[in-house]
Scaffold this active site. Structure first.
Site, mmCIF file in Angstrom:
data_model
loop_
_atom_site.group_PDB
_atom_site.id
_atom_site.type_symbol
_atom_site.label_atom_id
_atom_site.label_comp_id
_atom_site.label_asym_id
_atom_site.label_seq_id
_atom_site.Cartn_x
_atom_site.Cartn_y
_atom_site.Cartn_z
ATOM 1 N N CYS A 92 70.356 39.505 68.693
ATOM 2 C CA CYS A 92 71.042 38.928 69.981
ATOM 3 C C CYS A 92 69.981 38.767 70.925
ATOM 4 O O CYS A 92 69.911 37.617 71.556
ATOM 5 C CB CYS A 92 72.238 39.436 70.295
ATOM 6 N N CYS B 246 72.811 43.334 70.247
ATOM 7 C CA CYS B 246 72.083 43.716 69.337
ATOM 8 C C CYS B 246 70.731 43.388 69.410
ATOM 9 O O CYS B 246 70.448 42.365 70.189
ATOM 10 C CB CYS B 246 72.603 43.573 67.896
#
Length: 76
Positions: A13, A10
């Site tokens: 991340c 994501c």
């Protein structure tokens, strides 16, 4: 040193991985940065909320994006 970024890929991340790269570059520490995106592996590591960062196999911060300065403190 091995820095592990845990997360499914994501935006948070990716931001955490970028912050880790910046922290390594700014400190000059030799480190390998590895991304773990497999949710089973993340769960085995005991992480229930991502993103998370581990240093040499020990999870240090989970559930949020650590700043460059926070990561620097962990690696020096």
């Amino acid at each position: 040193m091995k820095i592990t970024i845990y997360g499914p890929g994501c935006k948070n991340c990716v931001n955490l991985a970028d912050n880790a790269k910046k922290a390594v570059a700014e400190t000059g520490v030799e480190a390998e940065i590895v991304k773990v995106e497999d949710m089973k592996e993340i769960a085995v590591a005991g992480i229930m909320s991502t993103p998370a960062i581990g240093i040499d196999g020990e999870v240090k911060i989970k559930g949020r994006v650590a700043t460059v300065d926070e990561i620097k403190e962990l690696i020096v």
